[in-house]
Design an enzyme around this catalytic site. Structure first.
Site, PDB file in Angstrom:
ATOM      1  N   HIS A 152       0.804  -1.240   0.091  1.00 52.00           N
ATOM      2  CA  HIS A 152      -0.038   0.021  -0.041  1.00 52.00           C
ATOM      3  C   HIS A 152       0.940   1.232  -0.067  1.00 52.00           C
ATOM      4  CE1 HIS A 152      -4.097  -1.704   0.682  1.00 52.00           C
ATOM      5  NE2 HIS A 152      -3.279  -2.931   1.267  1.00 52.00           N
ATOM      6  N   ASP A 352       3.456   9.243  -0.739  1.00 51.35           N
ATOM      7  CA  ASP A 352       2.248   8.509  -0.339  1.00 51.35           C
ATOM      8  C   ASP A 352       2.134   7.507  -1.211  1.00 51.35           C
ATOM      9  OD1 ASP A 352       0.108   8.155   1.169  1.00 51.35           O
ATOM     10  OD2 ASP A 352      -0.565  10.070   1.321  1.00 51.35           O
TER      11      ASP A 352
HETATM   12  C1  GDG Z   1      -2.111   3.751   3.356  1.00 53.18           C
HETATM   13  C2  GDG Z   1      -1.084   4.285   2.270  1.00 53.18           C
HETATM   14  C3  GDG Z   1      -2.890   4.401   0.712  1.00 53.18           C
HETATM   15  C4  GDG Z   1      -8.294   9.858   8.097  1.00 53.18           C
HETATM   16  N1  GDG Z   1      -8.650  10.714   9.263  1.00 53.18           N
HETATM   17  C5  GDG Z   1      -9.579  10.137   9.471  1.00 53.18           C
HETATM   18  C6  GDG Z   1     -10.176   9.367   8.655  1.00 53.18           C
HETATM   19  N2  GDG Z   1      -9.272   9.044   7.823  1.00 53.18           N
HETATM   20  C7  GDG Z   1      -9.436   7.984   6.563  1.00 53.18           C
HETATM   21  C8  GDG Z   1      -9.454   8.531   5.373  1.00 53.18           C
HETATM   22  C9  GDG Z   1      -8.951   7.691   4.261  1.00 53.18           C
HETATM   23  C10 GDG Z   1      -7.982   7.052   5.383  1.00 53.18           C
HETATM   24  O1  GDG Z   1      -8.305   7.201   6.545  1.00 53.18           O
HETATM   25  C11 GDG Z   1      -6.408   7.303   4.905  1.00 53.18           C
HETATM   26  O2  GDG Z   1      -6.231   6.755   3.783  1.00 53.18           O
HETATM   27  P1  GDG Z   1      -4.874   7.453   3.202  1.00 53.18           P
HETATM   28  O3  GDG Z   1      -4.822   6.573   1.761  1.00 53.18           O
HETATM   29  O4  GDG Z   1      -5.094   8.871   2.874  1.00 53.18           O
HETATM   30  O5  GDG Z   1      -3.495   7.011   3.878  1.00 53.18           O
HETATM   31  P2  GDG Z   1      -3.101   6.038   4.813  1.00 53.18           P
HETATM   32  O6  GDG Z   1      -3.808   5.664   6.311  1.00 53.18           O
HETATM   33  O7  GDG Z   1      -1.438   6.332   5.078  1.00 53.18           O
HETATM   34  O8  GDG Z   1      -3.029   4.496   4.105  1.00 53.18           O
HETATM   35  C12 GDG Z   1      -1.842   5.217   1.560  1.00 53.18           C
HETATM   36  C13 GDG Z   1      -3.666   3.591   1.653  1.00 53.18           C
HETATM   37  O9  GDG Z   1      -2.896   2.946   2.432  1.00 53.18           O
HETATM   38  C14 GDG Z   1      -4.543   2.489   0.903  1.00 53.18           C
HETATM   39  O10 GDG Z   1      -3.814   1.718   0.101  1.00 53.18           O
HETATM   40  O11 GDG Z   1      -3.653   5.223   0.012  1.00 53.18           O
HETATM   41  O12 GDG Z   1      -1.029   5.806   0.597  1.00 53.18           O
HETATM   42  O13 GDG Z   1      -0.163   5.506   3.214  1.00 53.18           O
HETATM   43  O14 GDG Z   1     -10.036   6.592   4.030  1.00 53.18           O
HETATM   44  O15 GDG Z   1     -10.900   8.962   5.068  1.00 53.18           O
HETATM   45  N3  GDG Z   1     -11.472   8.463   8.645  1.00 53.18           N
HETATM   46  C15 GDG Z   1     -12.063   9.131   9.812  1.00 53.18           C
HETATM   47  N4  GDG Z   1     -11.712  10.000  10.636  1.00 53.18           N
HETATM   48  C16 GDG Z   1     -10.589  10.899  10.467  1.00 53.18           C
HETATM   49  O16 GDG Z   1     -10.298  11.501  11.188  1.00 53.18           O
HETATM   50  N5  GDG Z   1     -13.596   8.476  10.043  1.00 53.18           N
END
Ligand code: GDG
Length: 491
Positions: A152, A352
């Site tokens: 990821h 990312d």
């Molecule tokens: C890894 C990789 C890749 C965030 N803050 C809150 C919240 N979130 C949710 C977001 C989104 C998820 O968490 C974050 O996803 P990201 O993709 O931005 O980042 P990582 O957690 O680092 O994920 C990344 C991912 O895996 C998938 O393959 O895209 O690059 O690092 O869904 O909405 N959700 C809630 N409250 C928050 O305060 N409910």
């Protein structure tokens, strides 16, 4: 449809709404929509003698970690070594003695606990950097099923990766999979460069990699979201501090890869050089806590809070606070309304894998009056979301200018860009991601045909070199041999 066994560091309670964190949210979708088992760490730390039992709740199987494992495997090798190295941050990596042994040990233990649940026709899909050695450990126990791996996070340039003292061990672990999936073509290119230059893998004429006596397929499968989660109407959410104040939104785990200090500085620079926007714009940054036991995370929190305080102190008024910083998890059911009522999203990580927030923001917009997405060129999502305003987050001044451009963008341009972005987000959604990976896993494992649909430039370049050196062709076309025993590997 064969059953898929998902294996990831953390699993999610399927009866509860999604929590923060991209991987768990994505896998919950897969687990809910296919015959499946989902196996991973329960999140608990228990005395070693209590860690040998698998707890089952419906289709979810969990095991605890011991304090030593939590320290050496989770906080140690996974989050203080692999996470920074894969994100190109050798400067914060902590290469401590004993971490790698714990990492291998936990993977070995998890493989042994999972094996009794594996049926011969199951497909096994392992996720992320915590579990790279899982397939080799399952193979050593005699598991012959198709096993795929999905990373990821980004794969770094090969010269960064070889700084890992154990890189060749990790390459051997990767060779035990049938398919390795990555987020972007750039990641595929980096991994291939590493396999060829770092551990002498060979690209075969059909585009696969011959590595330690195995044939491995590497391809990109950009992850997506469930668009319908973000288009359902929700109650509007009044967060603005006044009727004429536009909100810029940021939603990022408080991680040093997410570029939060640079984002705050760019916003401060906007206010500095464009006084007309003071009192007219706020930056709402939701930054839920994450991995707080790892030292580098305490540092980033301190840095961000100091910076936020100084920008608010410099520009704030009694009735207007420029940066609205929330260091807690926002309820997921509120995210759609928060995204939809924000004039722009600032998604500016320094590195990312993909960044799902960028896609969620696009999905949540009103197509008649959409907001603008500002996206870092170092997020995997930038490879697909070309109609976003793409920025270099290290360039504070240029990012500040782009924020101003976004604030001044015409309705017509906003609609055009949004239409194009939404098309991409809808096409490459979570369902397409899951289906394309599992279909590829079925095709590549044990079969003679490779994935031909996704030959990135690195494979094309390597194939070109291969064609030129005709002498090597004979040797490269030999059929792959599986090693007679996985225990021949030294770990
Ligand atoms: C890894 C990789 C890749 C965030 N803050 C809150 C919240 N979130 C949710 C977001 C989104 C998820 O968490 C974050 O996803 P990201 O993709 O931005 O980042 P990582 O957690 O680092 O994920 C990344 C991912 O895996 C998938 O393959 O895209 O690059 O690092 O869904 O909405 N959700 C809630 N409250 C928050 O305060 N409910």
């Amino acid at each position: 449809m064969s059953r898929v066994i998902l294996v990831s560091n953390r699993v999610m309670d399927l009866r509860r709404a999604a929590q923060a964190g991209g991987v768990a949210v994505a896998l919950a979708h897969v687990a809910r929509t296919r015959p499946s088992l989902w196996f991973g760490w329960s999140g608990e730390v228990k005395p070693a003698e209590e860690t040998g039992v698998v707890a089952q709740a419906g289709r979810v199987l969990t095991v605890p970690l011991s304090p030593e494992e939590h320290e050496g495997y989770y906080l140690g090798y996974a989050n203080s070594v692999l996470w920074p190295v894969f994100h190109n941050r050798l400067d914060v990596a902590q290469f401590e003695a004993g971490y790698f042994e714990q990492y291998i040990g936990v993977n070995r233990r998890l493989a042994a606990l999972l094996k009794p649940f594996v049926r011969p026709d199951d497909e096994i899909w392992v996720h992320d950097y915590h579990l790279i050695p899982l397939a080799v450990e399952l193979r050593r126990l005699g598991v012959l099923n198709r096993i795929g791996f999905y990373l990821h996070i980004p794969f770094p340039p090969w010269q960064t990766f070889i700084a890992l003292p154990e890189h060749a061990h990790l390459a051997r672990c990767l060779a035990a999979y049938d398919l390795v999936g990555l987020q972007t073509k750039a990641d595929v290119s980096n991994l291939l460069d590493y396999l060829v230059n770092g551990v002498l893998g060979n690209v075969t004429p059909d585009g696969r990699i011959r590595l330690f006596d195995r044939l491995l397929t590497v391809a990109s499968f950009p992850i997506g979201i469930d668009v319908s989660d973000f288009t359902r109407p929700t109650r509007e959410f009044a967060l603005v501090q006044g009727r004429d104040v536009s909100r810029i939104i940021g939603v990022d785990r408080l991680d040093y890869t997410k570029g939060l200090p640079q984002k705050f500085k760019a916003f401060g620079q906007l206010l500095e050089s464009n006084p007309q926007y003071r009192r007219r714009v706020v930056l709402t940054q939701i930054a839920p806590p994450t991995r707080e036991n790892v030292g580098a995370y305490a540092d980033i929190r301190h840095q961000l809070e100091t910076l936020g305080g100084s920008i608010n102190g410099r520009f704030g008024e009694l009735d207007w606070v420029p940066i609205h910083y929330i260091h807690r998890t926002a309820p997921r059911r509120r995210l759609t309304a928060i995204y939809r009522s924000s004039r722009m999203a600032l998604v500016t990580p320094l590195r990312d894998g993909m960044n799902l927030v960028a896609k969620e923001y696009v999905a949540a917009q009103d197509p008649e009056d959409p907001g603008v997405l500002i996206l870092s060129r170092f997020a995997g999502a930038a490879e697909e979301l070309e109609e976003a305003l793409i920025v270099n987050p290290y360039d504070i001044y240029a990012t500040a200018d782009v924020i101003r451009t976004a604030l001044e963008m015409s309705l017509e341009e906003r609609r055009e860009r949004h239409r194009a972005l939404l098309g991409v987000v809808e096409t490459h959604d979570i369902k397409a991601w899951c289906q394309s990976f599992l279909a590829a896993l079925t095709r590549v494992a044990g079969a003679d045909d490779a994935i031909t649909s996704s030959h990135p430039e690195a494979i094309t370049r390597a194939l070109e070199k291969l064609r030129q050196s005709m002498g090597a062709a004979q040797q490269l076309q030999e059929p792959a041999r599986r090693p007679t025993s996985w225990s021949t590997y030294p770990w």
